[in-house]
Design a protein around this motif. Sequence first.
Motif, short mmCIF file in Angstrom:
data_model
loop_
_atom_site.label_atom_id
_atom_site.label_comp_id
_atom_site.label_asym_id
_atom_site.label_seq_id
_atom_site.Cartn_x
_atom_site.Cartn_y
_atom_site.Cartn_z
N LEU A 29 9.01 -8.62 76.27
CA LEU A 29 8.97 -9.58 75.16
C LEU A 29 10.12 -10.57 75.35
O LEU A 29 11.24 -10.33 74.92
CB LEU A 29 9.09 -8.84 73.82
CG LEU A 29 7.97 -7.85 73.53
CD1 LEU A 29 8.33 -6.97 72.34
CD2 LEU A 29 6.66 -8.57 73.32
N HIS A 44 3.42 -12.23 69.37
CA HIS A 44 2.65 -11.84 70.56
C HIS A 44 1.46 -11.05 70.03
O HIS A 44 1.62 -10.04 69.34
CB HIS A 44 3.48 -10.94 71.49
CG HIS A 44 4.62 -11.64 72.15
ND1 HIS A 44 5.76 -12.00 71.48
CD2 HIS A 44 4.79 -12.02 73.42
CE1 HIS A 44 6.59 -12.58 72.33
NE2 HIS A 44 6.02 -12.60 73.52
N THR A 48 6.43 -9.51 66.74
CA THR A 48 7.27 -10.70 66.81
C THR A 48 8.69 -10.22 67.05
O THR A 48 9.36 -9.77 66.11
CB THR A 48 7.19 -11.54 65.52
OG1 THR A 48 5.82 -11.87 65.28
CG2 THR A 48 8.02 -12.80 65.63
N PRO A 49 9.16 -10.26 68.28
CA PRO A 49 10.50 -9.77 68.55
C PRO A 49 11.56 -10.67 67.92
O PRO A 49 11.39 -11.90 67.85
CB PRO A 49 10.60 -9.79 70.07
CG PRO A 49 9.56 -10.75 70.52
CD PRO A 49 8.49 -10.75 69.48
#
Length: 154
Positions: free
Chosen positions: A119, A125, A147-148
């Motif tokens: 990521l 993503h 969603t990092p």
Amino acid sequence: MGFTITQGLMLVLLIASTMAVSIARPFENSIKTPTPMKFIVGDSYHWNYGFNYTEWATKHGPFILNDTLVFKYDPTPKTIPHSVYLLPNQESFIKCDLKNAKMQGNTKQGAGNGFEFVLKESQPHYFACGEHDGIHCLNGTMKFSVTPIDPSHN
């Protein structure tokens, strides 16, 4: 009535330990930057039909930049083949529209140690299985989004 030597020593020890704790506290309470980790998608179930990956992602989140997702699945002809696609946006994710999706792992790449997806961007993503015209995605279980977050921007 004055202090005894023992009481005096206890008071000195109490003051010294209080000062030591107050000096150390800022370091104890400072925010530690988490280090990236590897996650096997689906844990021991791996990337297979019939598992709720949205629930898995919620359980393991939040994810941070440079976390690695490891997709493992059996590529043998005896099993239902799987793949991994990265969908471009939330709408395509909801509809399981694979037209503009990018294959990240074909039906063979999940063997052995699987394949890894790092990521690298702090944006959503959207992952889904693209096999059987998206049926595995459409049933709602072989897809998830993460969603990092960037831990250096806390």
